[in-house]
Design a protein around this motif. Structure first.
Motif, short mmCIF file in Angstrom:
data_model
loop_
_atom_site.label_atom_id
_atom_site.label_comp_id
_atom_site.label_asym_id
_atom_site.label_seq_id
_atom_site.Cartn_x
_atom_site.Cartn_y
_atom_site.Cartn_z
N LYS A 1 15.96 -3.61 1.17
CA LYS A 1 15.06 -2.82 0.32
C LYS A 1 14.12 -2.04 1.22
O LYS A 1 13.42 -2.63 2.05
CB LYS A 1 14.27 -3.72 -0.63
CG LYS A 1 13.39 -2.94 -1.61
CD LYS A 1 12.66 -3.90 -2.55
CE LYS A 1 11.84 -3.15 -3.58
NZ LYS A 1 11.12 -4.08 -4.50
N GLU A 2 14.10 -0.72 1.05
CA GLU A 2 13.24 0.14 1.85
C GLU A 2 12.12 0.70 0.98
O GLU A 2 12.38 1.33 -0.04
CB GLU A 2 14.04 1.27 2.48
CG GLU A 2 15.09 0.80 3.48
CD GLU A 2 15.80 1.94 4.17
OE1 GLU A 2 15.11 2.77 4.77
OE2 GLU A 2 17.03 2.00 4.08
N GLU A 3 10.88 0.45 1.40
CA GLU A 3 9.71 0.99 0.72
C GLU A 3 8.83 1.67 1.75
O GLU A 3 9.07 1.59 2.94
CB GLU A 3 8.95 -0.14 0.02
CG GLU A 3 9.76 -0.86 -1.05
CD GLU A 3 9.01 -2.04 -1.65
OE1 GLU A 3 8.66 -1.97 -2.83
OE2 GLU A 3 8.78 -3.02 -0.91
N ASN A 4 7.78 2.35 1.27
CA ASN A 4 6.90 3.07 2.19
C ASN A 4 6.19 2.14 3.15
O ASN A 4 5.95 2.50 4.31
CB ASN A 4 5.87 3.88 1.40
CG ASN A 4 6.50 5.05 0.65
OD1 ASN A 4 7.54 5.55 1.06
ND2 ASN A 4 5.88 5.46 -0.45
N MET B 1 10.51 -9.41 6.27
CA MET B 1 9.86 -8.13 6.01
C MET B 1 9.31 -7.53 7.29
O MET B 1 8.66 -8.22 8.08
CB MET B 1 8.73 -8.30 4.98
CG MET B 1 9.22 -8.76 3.62
SD MET B 1 7.88 -8.83 2.40
CE MET B 1 8.81 -9.33 0.94
N PHE B 2 9.55 -6.24 7.46
CA PHE B 2 9.15 -5.52 8.67
C PHE B 2 8.36 -4.26 8.31
O PHE B 2 8.54 -3.69 7.23
CB PHE B 2 10.38 -5.09 9.49
CG PHE B 2 11.21 -6.23 10.00
CD1 PHE B 2 11.01 -6.74 11.28
CD2 PHE B 2 12.21 -6.78 9.22
CE1 PHE B 2 11.78 -7.78 11.75
CE2 PHE B 2 13.00 -7.82 9.69
CZ PHE B 2 12.78 -8.32 10.95
N ASP B 3 7.53 -3.82 9.26
CA ASP B 3 6.88 -2.53 9.13
C ASP B 3 7.94 -1.44 9.29
O ASP B 3 8.70 -1.46 10.27
CB ASP B 3 5.81 -2.38 10.22
CG ASP B 3 5.02 -1.09 10.08
OD1 ASP B 3 5.61 -0.02 10.29
OD2 ASP B 3 3.82 -1.16 9.78
N PRO B 4 8.05 -0.50 8.35
CA PRO B 4 9.13 0.49 8.41
C PRO B 4 8.99 1.51 9.54
O PRO B 4 9.96 2.17 9.90
CB PRO B 4 9.04 1.18 7.04
CG PRO B 4 7.61 1.02 6.63
CD PRO B 4 7.18 -0.32 7.16
N LYS B 5 7.79 1.62 10.12
CA LYS B 5 7.58 2.60 11.18
C LYS B 5 7.66 1.95 12.57
O LYS B 5 8.35 2.46 13.46
CB LYS B 5 6.23 3.29 11.00
CG LYS B 5 6.15 4.12 9.72
CD LYS B 5 4.78 4.78 9.58
CE LYS B 5 4.71 5.60 8.29
NZ LYS B 5 3.37 6.22 8.12
N SER B 6 6.96 0.86 12.74
CA SER B 6 6.94 0.21 14.06
C SER B 6 8.04 -0.84 14.21
O SER B 6 8.32 -1.28 15.33
CB SER B 6 5.59 -0.46 14.28
OG SER B 6 5.41 -1.55 13.38
N TYR B 7 8.66 -1.25 13.08
CA TYR B 7 9.67 -2.31 13.04
C TYR B 7 9.10 -3.68 13.40
O TYR B 7 9.83 -4.60 13.71
CB TYR B 7 10.86 -2.01 13.96
CG TYR B 7 11.64 -0.77 13.60
CD1 TYR B 7 11.57 -0.22 12.32
CD2 TYR B 7 12.46 -0.15 14.52
CE1 TYR B 7 12.29 0.92 11.98
CE2 TYR B 7 13.19 0.99 14.19
CZ TYR B 7 13.10 1.53 12.93
OH TYR B 7 13.81 2.65 12.60
N GLU B 8 7.77 -3.81 13.36
CA GLU B 8 7.16 -5.10 13.66
C GLU B 8 7.41 -6.09 12.51
O GLU B 8 7.37 -5.72 11.34
CB GLU B 8 5.65 -4.94 13.87
CG GLU B 8 5.27 -4.24 15.15
CD GLU B 8 3.77 -4.13 15.30
OE1 GLU B 8 3.06 -4.10 14.27
OE2 GLU B 8 3.30 -4.07 16.44
#
Length: 225
Positions: free
Chosen positions: A147-150, A171-178
């Motif tokens: 699932k991709e969210e903002n 769950m990961f940060d979508p920008k940093s992938y953290e």
């Protein structure tokens, strides 16, 4: 990683059952959260986003920070964690119970120093293995949904050949992938969620950080019989 906007209750002492929830998922059925992209079969292509995140997280060979654990009824506790690939992790819980959860790459021990109990499990039979592998393997149908969210990218992983219908939702940060948090579902379908913050990557640990005292484990369990 940004600081969390909450703090765990320092007065709450987790029970053995609640700490077990962090490690074991049993034979729980996979419950799919609405909005997830289900992968139709083991042969389905791994989504590009999921693979990028897995590759990035696999490249993080060591990490430390703080955690907050939420039990099935919303109860909270927290402490500090230490992670080193492959297969090593340690949770030092706050509070008088003095709980420790330690994986040395082969086994996971749940240690309560106050009550002098020590429960030992093979790492290979727990969902934590999927999180701690040297390289996170998304092949063979392990990716159940994405699932991709903002603000979050959520990946559900499972491996029937290893631990039945258990699952781990990461769950990961979508920008940093953290990495931000993960949830393990137990045999009764109850969730234990761990959120991490104040993390540092590329850290070094003392040689005994992930050591398990197998002799003490045998002695404690022999006396308790």
């Amino acid at each position: 990683m940004k600081n969390a906007s909450f703090a765990p209750s320092r007065d709450f002492a987790p029970t053995r059952r609640q700490v077990l929830g962090l490690v074991l998922a049993g034979a729980a059925a996979v419950n799919v959260v609405p909005g997830f992209q289900l992968l139709a079969s083991a042969q389905a292509a791994v989504p590009a986003t999921a693979q990028k995140i897995a590759d990035h997280f696999s490249s993080v060979k060591s990490m430390s920070g703080e955690f907050v654990q939420f039990g099935p009824k919303g109860e909270q506790t927290g402490g500090k964690f230490f992670l080193e690939r492959p297969g090593k992790i340690r949770f030092n819980y706050d509070g008088a119970s003095n709980f420790r959860v330690i994986s040395d790459g082969k086994s996971v021990v749940i240690l309560n120093k106050k009550l002098r109990t020590s429960d030992l499990y093979p790492l290979s039979k727990t969902p934590l293995k999927l999180l701690l592998d040297d390289k996170i393997d998304l092949s063979g149908g392990r990716v159940r949904s994405v699932k991709e969210e903002n603000d979050l990218t959520t990946i559900q992983l499972a491996d029937k050949s290893v631990f039945g219908n258990s699952k781990i939702t990461i769950m990961f940060d979508p920008k940093s992938y953290e990495l931000r948090q993960w949830t393990i579902t137990d045999a009764q379908g109850k969730d234990t969620t761990v959120m991490i913050f104040n993390t540092k990557e590329g850290v070094s640990f003392a040689p005994d950080t992930f050591a398990i005292d197998y002799t003490a484990n045998r002695e404690l369990n022999t006396k308790s019989r």
